[in-house]
Structure formats: C-alpha cells, structure tokens
Design a protein around this motif. Structure first.
Motif, PDB file in Angstrom:
ATOM      1  N   ALA A 404       0.849  -1.185   0.000  1.00  0.00           N
ATOM      2  CA  ALA A 404       0.000   0.000   0.000  1.00  0.00           C
ATOM      3  C   ALA A 404       0.885   1.234   0.000  1.00  0.00           C
ATOM      4  CB  ALA A 404      -0.869  -0.016   1.247  1.00  0.00           C
ATOM      5  N   PRO A 405       0.286   2.389  -0.280  1.00  0.00           N
ATOM      6  CA  PRO A 405       1.106   3.592  -0.203  1.00  0.00           C
ATOM      7  C   PRO A 405       1.709   3.735   1.194  1.00  0.00           C
ATOM      8  CG  PRO A 405      -1.043   4.082  -1.128  1.00  0.00           C
ATOM      9  CD  PRO A 405      -1.097   2.677  -0.649  1.00  0.00           C
ATOM     10  N   PRO A 406       2.926   4.246   1.256  1.00  0.00           N
ATOM     11  CA  PRO A 406       3.538   4.445   2.565  1.00  0.00           C
ATOM     12  C   PRO A 406       2.739   5.477   3.349  1.00  0.00           C
ATOM     13  CG  PRO A 406       4.967   5.262   0.797  1.00  0.00           C
ATOM     14  CD  PRO A 406       3.729   4.758   0.158  1.00  0.00           C
ATOM     15  N   SER A 407       2.876   5.467   4.662  1.00  0.00           N
ATOM     16  CA  SER A 407       2.095   6.427   5.436  1.00  0.00           C
ATOM     17  C   SER A 407       2.798   7.780   5.500  1.00  0.00           C
ATOM     18  CB  SER A 407       1.823   5.884   6.829  1.00  0.00           C
ATOM     19  OG  SER A 407       3.041   5.547   7.431  1.00  0.00           O
ATOM     20  N   ILE A 408       3.842   7.928   4.715  1.00  0.00           N
ATOM     21  CA  ILE A 408       4.511   9.231   4.626  1.00  0.00           C
ATOM     22  C   ILE A 408       4.085   9.866   3.306  1.00  0.00           C
ATOM     23  CG2 ILE A 408       6.733  10.405   4.490  1.00  0.00           C
ATOM     24  CD1 ILE A 408       7.907   7.761   5.741  1.00  0.00           C
ATOM     25  N   ILE A 409       3.647  11.113   3.377  1.00  0.00           N
ATOM     26  CA  ILE A 409       3.216  11.768   2.143  1.00  0.00           C
ATOM     27  C   ILE A 409       4.436  12.300   1.383  1.00  0.00           C
ATOM     28  CG2 ILE A 409       1.907  13.701   1.170  1.00  0.00           C
ATOM     29  CD1 ILE A 409       0.029  11.662   2.310  1.00  0.00           C
ATOM     30  N   SER A 410       4.516  11.934   0.103  1.00  0.00           N
ATOM     31  CA  SER A 410       5.526  12.521  -0.768  1.00  0.00           C
ATOM     32  C   SER A 410       4.914  12.625  -2.155  1.00  0.00           C
ATOM     33  CB  SER A 410       6.789  11.660  -0.809  1.00  0.00           C
ATOM     34  OG  SER A 410       6.499  10.411  -1.390  1.00  0.00           O
ATOM     35  N   VAL A 411       5.550  13.426  -3.013  1.00  0.00           N
ATOM     36  CA  VAL A 411       5.018  13.618  -4.360  1.00  0.00           C
ATOM     37  C   VAL A 411       5.982  13.031  -5.378  1.00  0.00           C
ATOM     38  CG1 VAL A 411       4.330  15.301  -6.095  1.00  0.00           C
ATOM     39  CG2 VAL A 411       3.839  15.729  -3.692  1.00  0.00           C
ATOM     40  N   PHE A 412       5.434  12.258  -6.289  1.00  0.00           N
ATOM     41  CA  PHE A 412       6.226  11.714  -7.387  1.00  0.00           C
ATOM     42  C   PHE A 412       5.879  12.485  -8.656  1.00  0.00           C
ATOM     43  CE2 PHE A 412       6.261   8.977 -11.138  1.00  0.00           C
ATOM     44  CZ  PHE A 412       7.577   8.541 -11.144  1.00  0.00           C
ATOM     45  N   LEU A 413       6.907  12.991  -9.347  1.00  0.00           N
ATOM     46  CA  LEU A 413       6.633  13.756 -10.567  1.00  0.00           C
ATOM     47  C   LEU A 413       7.171  13.075 -11.817  1.00  0.00           C
ATOM     48  CD1 LEU A 413       7.416  17.419  -9.413  1.00  0.00           C
ATOM     49  CD2 LEU A 413       5.168  16.394  -9.745  1.00  0.00           C
ATOM     50  N   GLY A 414       8.073  12.144 -11.653  1.00  0.00           N
ATOM     51  CA  GLY A 414       8.736  11.555 -12.817  1.00  0.00           C
ATOM     52  C   GLY A 414       9.936  12.414 -13.180  1.00  0.00           C
ATOM     53  N   THR A 415      10.931  11.799 -13.788  1.00  0.00           N
ATOM     54  CA  THR A 415      12.174  12.540 -14.018  1.00  0.00           C
ATOM     55  C   THR A 415      11.990  13.706 -14.976  1.00  0.00           C
ATOM     56  OG1 THR A 415      12.660  10.768 -15.569  1.00  0.00           O
ATOM     57  CG2 THR A 415      13.886  10.749 -13.525  1.00  0.00           C
TER      58      THR A 415
END
Ligand code: ADP
Ligand code: MG
Length: 729
Positions: A404-415
């Motif tokens: 599942a998604p980690p419980s830490i919020i982060s944003v993925f944008l792609g390279t």
C-alpha cells in the motif's frame, strides 16, 4: 462445530452465475434514465424554472421559492411516471455510509382527499429527526435538530421506487454535520483562487472546477462463507486466519480473466450504475485473489463523490442477488493486499482546459507548470493534514504495508517534470532577468512534448503521484468517503493559489513584468517544496529514515495523526479558505477519534468472543482426542514402544495447551485494558489508550489462533479458512 463451515462450502460449490436479463440496447440509450438531469429538466420544467436551475448550478445563485415549487412539480411528475412513490433527502453524515429517510408523496388535498403532493418547500429543506448521527458535540439534545438542504449541483435520482435528492446536512446553528457541506465550500474556495491565477494567463476563464476520477477496489466473498465468519459480518474484516499456502505470490490474479459469477455481478451493477448516470468504464481483477476494481470516467468532484457513495450502495445491493458480499474494508485479510480508492484529481476550466495537462506552446505550459508547482507546494505545506484526511482505524491496517502507499506523504513527478522544475529553479534569477534569460526559459517550456502523457514513469510506491495530466492520491481508503481527502486537497491548493497570486501581484507592484514575477514565485515554491518530492522506492527503509530527516511526518498513531487537524497550519488551510470553522474542525476530530475507539472496541469484542467461544473449545476438543489417543497407545504397547510413539503426540498436546492458555490469558487482559480505557472521558486520551493498550492484543491473540489453525484437525476447524474465503467461488 465445523458444520456451518462445511455446509457453507457445499453451498458455494453448487453456485452458478446468475442469469442476467439485461437489455441488448447500447449503454447510451439508457444512460442516466433514472436521473433528473438537464435533459429531463428541460423536458419537465418551464423555461423559466429550467434557466433558474442551470444558473444556480453554474453560478451558485439561490433558487426562489416559486421556482423551487415549479421544480418540485416537474421532478414529481417525472418520478411518478417511473412508478416512484417516495422521496428522500440523501446525505453524507460523518459515518461510513449515506443516509436516507423516506417519505411518501401522499398528503391531504384541499378537500380532504388523499393525493400525491411534493412542494418546493420539502424539496429545498427537510428536518430529519437525525439526533443519532455523530456530531462531535455540535448538536446537544436541546438543539438536536439537523437540517438537510438541497444541493442543486448534484442531480436527483431514482433508486427502486424512491426519488433521492442529494442534500447537505447542517445543524440548527448552521454548522456542517456532513462531508458534503465542507466539500462544496472547498470547491468554491478552489474555484475562486484558481480563477484568479488563471487570469494571469487567460482572462476569459470564469470558473475552475476540481475533477475526480476514483478507482474503487473491493473484495468479493461468497455469502455463505461470509455468514460463517462472524468477524466479517461484525467487523468487516477477518480478525484471524492463517495465510493461505498460495495467495498472490504468482501474481496470477491481477488482470486475469474475470470469473463468470463475478462477471455477471459486474455487468449487473454496471447496468444499474449506468441508469444512475455513473459512467463506469474500467473493471479488472486486482492483485489479491478475489479482489477487483472498478473505475468510472472522471467527473466534477462533487458529483464524482456522490457517484462513488452511490455505487458502493448499488454494489452492496446487487451483490446480494449474486450471493456475494462486497468487502470495502481497507484490509480484510492479513498478509495480502488491502484495498484503496485512488483519487485521480485535477482542475478543469469552463473553457475546457485541464490545468494539469501540458499544453502545446510556452504560454499554456507556463500555466500548466504554475498549477503543477502550486499543487506540489500545497502538498508540501499540508502533508500532515493530508495524512490526517486519510487516516482512520481501517486504513491503519493498510497504509505503510509493503503493498500500500507508505504512510509518509511525498510527491512523485517523474524525471521529466522534475528536471524541468530543477531547470527553472536554477535558471530563474531573483534579480531582474534579461530578455535573453526569459526567452531561454520559455523555449525550454515550449518543448514539453505531448507524448509525455504516455510517457510518465509509473511509481506505484508513491502516495501522491503525477500521472501525466492529473495527480493520483493513492492513500485514500477503499471504504472512505472520498470527500475527506478531497476537502483537504481542495482547501490546501486553494490556500496556496491565493498566496501565489498575492506574491505575484506584489512583485508586479514592484515593477516586475508578469512573466518574470510568475517565474520568480514558482522558483521559490519549487525550492521551498523540495523535501516533498521523492522519486524513489516509497517502501524502502532508507526512505523512511530520509523522510524523517526531511521533517516529513511518519507517525503511525491514528489519534496523534488526527490531531494534525488542529494545528495552526491546518486551521489556516481549512478556516482560512472558509472550508470549516474552528468548531467544525474540533467536532470532526472528536467524531473521528470516537470512531477509532469504537472500532477497536468492536474488533476486540468480536475477537474475544470468537477466541473463547469458537476457537478454544475446538482446540480443547482436538486436544482431548489426542489425549485419548495417547492413553490408547499406553494400553496396547509396552513401555518402550509407547515412549517412542507418544512423544510427538505429547508435544502437540503441550503446544495446543500452551496456545489455549495464552489465548485465555490475553483475552482477559484485553478485557481489563478495555475496562480501564472505558473510564477515560477525554476522547483523545481514550483513543490513544485504545491504540496503545488494546489494539496490540488483536495481533497477539490472533497469532496464537493462527498457529492453532495449522495444527488442529481440519475437520473440526469452525471458521472458513483463508484458502476457502479467497479461492472458492
Ligand atoms: P490507472 O489504474 O492506470 O491509474 P484507471 O484507468 O484505472 O488508471 O483510472 C484512472 C482514472 O483517472 C479514471 O477514473 C480516469 O477518468 C481518471 N482521470 C483521467 N483524467 C483525469 C482528470 N483530468 N481529472 C481527474 N481524473 C482523471
Ligand atoms: Mg490509477
């Protein structure tokens, strides 16, 4: 003892797919048949009433009583032609479900006769005796009244013979008691803030709406097996059960061919969904056995939320016809994947532009990047609040697990996008830029290719990922009302866009050119939100450590996470955008805390009951046969032979006996911890105590039961096992 289990299994073996009698017609020919949409409004309302409703939907203008009367009459005529006898205000209280209270159209006419009536007054507002809904102290009994009020922006629909009118639910004193009220407020705030920012690029834009496309994951369990599992019936998840020898290791379920019985169910509920105007599009097998997903084409966010709540209801009902039960719980089974509800979110203008879609020229790409960067900054500044918006007891079993998604919020944008942001951050100067420098940056922007859409790297370990023309918030729980997450996201982005416009205008005021001012504020936002961007593996240990170093929150405690709603920053976001008042925030947190405590309490009770009344007696029975067996060995063998043969059996007796003793001991300890926790008045402290003192027992007791399951005679085991729940259909 195992009778129920085996008769349930027998029942399942004899099941056939339900024969469907669906029309051969194309979907578009019956789509939204049961919805009082614009088409029906035009047909059943006077031109005047129709225009008034359309303006109300588009511009939020109020509807006068005479117009409401006209709408009610038209709506009633349409509904009665379809055999409707009742109507209800349909709303989203702070529970996990929607609420409705049906009234028939029956009333007394002027001459005392019985006729069907429906007036503007009852269409617009109702006063359900709704004092039993959670309100977190907002409604004391002396002001127990709650009002429901018509949400013109979401069309009325028919379920069976009832006309359902989507409404907000507010207290006598005007405070929100539901999810819809703050959702609508957050959407209005986002609209205002986004339009202001749009005007830097295009003065013609008058309205910005959030769009939402949810992906709904769920499990299907045969009804007979479901009934043989009191934990599923009462707690929506299995509280015990040893892992099946084979489950999802071979990835042979994901996107596999859909089983016939399941396909019949899907076609049936999709048919119902289409008639309700829900544009379902995707269906497929999910990763875990018996896990599936459905997703519609995205819609305006308020409508999409209503449709998600509605489809969950439809699925539950249709499932029964097919002898299935739908499990929307986030983690119905240990050790295999849980279910989420990915919220694909973007913003669209009334001119038909998706603000998170790369454009064809430097100008539109600048608009795209402006919105993208502001969303990233909003997530950065509200990471704790966003976590809180998806945190609850159910989801606590799922988030942070390695599927599942980690419980830490982060944003993925792609390279690709990340590089562009880095480029801006390094090239834009804080001082006045030369025309040469500006041109260079703009040229770079002009090159964002369209193929990029299909090109996005898919990082499935990110809780908040950019997927080419939208963000996908993946941490939302499968049973949750999407509103909770959408309220916070809309408000966070609204707050950020407001600040952005202010900062840009301030720079313009200081003599900077508009483009330059925008670039400079973007640069600052990119740098300020660096810590939230993460492209790597969200499941890894290193990320956990790194995230803490970056100051991102990773606290797995549900009550402590919920406290984020009360922080100054959260209040700036929620109160500052007019989404929630201080009192509403406090009451919501209280409701959530109580929900958490009650769920752990229920799970504790159900587990205790099953452990003591089902599992222990079974284990004792089996132990008794072993003891008889050992005694028998002594009767027929000489001492030496007996010693040789009885050893393993005696060990087994000791193992079983130890588990039994520990289960009993742990159960009584859990009860006494619950008793102690129940004396605590303060909801926060109580929830914390339930979390630290009671919740751990759930896992501990279960581990002994699961070990017993492996050694006790299969013929005696009372509850359907994981392999049966997951593989029999
Ligand atoms: P995947 O599983 O590959 O992420 P799906 O096709 O299952 O994709 O779901 C993607 C969802 O995203 C759909 O509901 C789709 O309508 C939605 N979506 C696409 N574009 C947008 C948008 N601009 N705003 C909101 N949702 C969108
Ligand atoms: Mg998706």
């Amino acid at each position: 003892m195992a009778e129920l289990r085996f008769s349930a299994l027998k029942e399942v073996f004899s099941r056939e797919p339900v024969e469907l009698n669906l029309p051969k017609a194309t979907v578009s020919s019956y789509f939204a048949d049961n919805v009082f949409d614009k088409l029906k409004m035009e047909r059943y309302l006077s031109r005047e009433a129709y225009r008034a409703v359309i303006t109300a939907i588009d511009e939020g203008t109020p509807i006068t009583r005479p117009i409401a009367d006209q709408v009610a009459t038209g709506m009633q005529a349409w509904a009665m032609e379809r055999g409707v006898t009742h109507f209800t205000h349909w709303f989203h209280p702070l529970t996990d479900a929607t609420a409705e209270k049906h009234d028939s159209f029956v009333g007394r006419g002027e001459r005392g006769t019985i006729i069907e009536i429906f007036s503007g007054a009852v269409l617009v507002q109702q006063e359900p005796d709704a004092s039993s809904f959670p309100s977190g102290g907002i409604r004391n009994t002396f002001e127990a009244r709650g009002y429901t009020a018509w949400d013109v922006s979401s069309p009325a629909f028919i379920v069976d013979s009832t006309l359902c009118i989507p409404t907000v639910f507010i207290s006598y004193t005007g405070e929100a008691l539901d999810y819809k009220t703050p959702l609508l407020r957050s959407l209005a705030a986002l609209d205002r803030a986004a339009v202001e920012v749009c005007h830097f690029f295009d003065k013609d834009i008058k309205k910005v709406m959030a769009t939402l496309g949810w992906e709904q994951e769920y499990f299907l369990i045969d009804e007979a097996l479901y009934y043989a599992r009191p934990d599923l019936v009462l707690a929506d998840r299995t509280l015990m059960g040893h892992q099946s020898a084979k489950d999802q290791q071979l990835s042979d379920h994901y996107f596999g061919s859909i089983p016939e019985r399941v396909k019949a169910f899907m076609r049936d509920f999709e048919f119902e969904a289409y008639k309700l105007g829900i544009p379902v599009k995707t269906r497929h097998n999910e990763v875990a056995p018996n896990q599936f997903e459905c997703a519609p084409v995205y819609e305006e966010a308020n409508l999409a939320v209503d449709h998600n709540q509605l489809i969950m209801d439809v699925m539950r009902r249709v499932a029964r016809k097919h002898k299935f039960r739908v499990l929307f719980h986030e983690k119905p089974f240990a050790e295999i994947n849980g279910s989420g509800k990915h919220n694909n979110w973007s913003m669209a203008t009334d001119t038909g532009v998706n603000l998170l879609s790369p454009g064809k020229n430097p100008k539109s790409n600048m608009q795209f990047l402006t919105f993208l960067v502001n969303v990233v900054k909003a997530v950065n500044d509200n990471q704790e609040l966003l976590r809180a918006s998806v945190t609850n007891e159910n989801n606590s079993w799922r988030l942070g697990g390695h599927e599942a998604p980690p419980s830490i919020i982060s944003v993925f944008l792609g390279t690709y996008i990340s590089d562009i942001l880095e480029d801006i951050a390094s090239k834009v100067k804080d001082k006045k830029m030369t025309p040469q420098e500006k041109t260079e940056i703009k040229l770079g922007l002009g090159k964002i290719p369209c193929i990029f859409l299909d090109n996005t790297d898919r990082n499935r370990t990110s809780p908040f990922a950019f997927t080419g023309n939208r963000f996908e918030f993946r941490a939302v729980g499968s049973s949750a009302n999407c509103s909770s997450a959408m309220i916070v996201l809309n408000a966070a982005v609204a707050r950020q866009l407001k600040n952005f416009a202010r900062e840009v205008n301030a720079l313009i005021g200081k003599g900077r050119k508009k483009d330059e001012a925008i670039f400079q504020v973007l640069k600052k936002s990119i740098i300020d939100s660096e810590r939230i961007r993460f492209e790597g593996d969200g499941y890894s240990e290193e990320w956990h450590r790194e995230a803490l170093r970056r100051g991102l929150s990773a606290d797995s405690s549900v009550p402590r996470t919920l406290k984020a709603y009360m922080s100054d920053s959260a209040r700036e976001t929620l109160v500052g955008t007019g989404t929630l008042t201080d009192r509403e925030i406090e009451s919501r947190v209280e409701v959530e805390l109580e929900k958490f405590t009650k769920k752990v309490q229920i799970e504790g009770r159900v587990l205790g009951d099953l452990a003591i009344n089902h599992i222990v007696p079974t284990a004792v029975c089996y132990m008794t046969t072993l003891i008889d067996n050992v005694k028998g060995l002594r009767d027929i063998f000489d001492e030496n032979e007996y010693m040789r043969l009885a050893g393993a059996r005696k060990d087994l007796i000791v193992t079983i006996s130890d588990h039994i003793s520990l289960i009993k001991k742990l159960c009584s300890e859990m009860i006494s911890e619950r008793r102690k926790a129940n004396t605590i008045e303060d909801p926060y402290k109580k929830a914390l105590t339930y979390e630290s003192k009671v919740k751990p027992f759930l896992e501990e007791i279960r581990s002994h039961i699961d070990k017993l399951e492996l050694v006790v005679d299969n013929e005696m085991w009372p509850l359907p096992k994981y392999r049966e729940l997951l593989f029999t259909r």
